[in-house]
Design an enzyme around this catalytic site. Structure first.
Site: not given
Ligand code: FAD
Length: 286
Positions: A17, A48, A77, A174, A210, A270
């Protein structure tokens, strides 16, 4: 190549990444980091997306470089909360033109300022939107310890089922530091009949600072075994880096030995860490 095809190739797949710089002036530095990562022949490199899309042009530029200059599969992303459909469409068109057809569809952090476009409320809305356009392989995020906003892991897993039903091709987790947490999660996915392939997210911790940042941002638990390592080596940067890489290596070997073939390494720009990890796994990756 589509990531969903890579995941079924029967080998240990290590992907890396990269995150974009904060200012455009530093883009060439990041491209040099990407070039070094590409030399390690990862299965793919993900880029990202800055909070609220502030650096979306950077993500596009870096993903295009990975795909076309480095000839490595790129995963861009893309976060959707606060974006309009037209904005998402525009970026998807631009990525497609650059032959970037793997997208990690995310919600992102909900803006605190109001009002903002409410075209997408959850990542599954974006998955559906992208899937309607065809020709994209779409991933989604998942959280072995539950998303911090979810009332329970159970409820979060139900929402993951919704994400699966919206058409997601794979999940990336995550980061986690205790493989047993991941194995329990896989078991729960099985019980919920969620069959989408899952890529395990591993972060080699190479500095004591970190780990504090990671815990604050993601809420990921740090097992006592790893805490002891940070306490012992945290004040010695070279020793901490070596111990962090060794710990991540051990996690990956254990995962692979237990049938997990797809691992995404949160390399934090890194290349030297990725390179050391790859050297530790050289015979296993053959
Ligand atoms: P969702 O899938 O929408 O979930 C968010 C919350 O809403 C969860 O609590 C879920 O249970 C709930 N939920 C989901 N669908 C519904 C529904 N239909 N109705 C009601 N509740 C629901 N952030 C960045 O800004 N840039 C990045 O590049 C980035 N990369 C990431 C890569 C990975 C692998 C991970 C794990 C996270 C990354 N994030 C990034 C962080 C991410 O944007 C945050 O964790 C964010 O708060 C949630 O994103 P999500 O796509 O999981 O959201």
């Amino acid at each position: 190549m589509k990531i969903k095809e890579i995941l079924h190739n029967g080998k240990l797949n290590l992907s890396l990444e990269v995150f974009p710089p904060k200012e455009w002036l530093k883009i060439d530095d990041t491209l040099r980091v990407v070039d070094q990562m590409a030399l390690l022949q990862p299965s793919f490199i993900s880029v990202t997306y800055g909070a609220a899309g502030g650096t979306k042009a950077y993500t596009k530029k870096i993903a295009g470089h990975i795909q076309n200059k480095c000839k490595v599969t790129a995963l861009a992303h893309l976060t959707c909360v606060g974006a309009s459909r037209a904005q998402a469409e525009e970026l998807l068109n631009a990525l497609h033109q650059d032959s970037v057809t793997n997208i990690l569809a995310l919600r992102g952090d909900v803006p605190t300022d109001n009002p903002y476009p409410k075209d997408f409320l959850h990542a599954s809305d974006l998955v559906r939107f992208i899937k309607q356009r065809g020709d994209f392989c779409v991933g989604g995020a998942c959280y072995p310890e539950g998303h911090p906003e979810a009332p329970s892991l159970e409820r979060d897993m139900d929402m993951l089922k919704v994400k699966e039903e919206s058409g997601v091709d794979f999940f990336t987790t995550q980061m986690f530091f205790d493989n047993n947490v991941f194995y329990c999660f896989l078991n729960k996915l099985y019980q919920k009949q969620i069959n989408t392939p899952v890529i395990a997210g591993i972060m080699p911790i190479t500095a004591a600072s970190q780990i504090k940042r990671v815990m604050n941002l993601s809420g990921t638990a740090v097992p006592p075994r790893f805490r002891a390592i940070v306490e012992k080596f945290g004040d010695d940067p070279a020793a901490m880096q070596q111990a962090g890489i060794a710990y991540a290596t051990e996690q990956i070997i254990d995962l692979y030995a237990n049938g997990v073939q797809n691992v995404h390494v949160y390399t934090m720009n890194k290349p030297q860490v990725s390179s050391a990890l790859k050297a530790n796994l050289s015979e296993i990756l053959k």
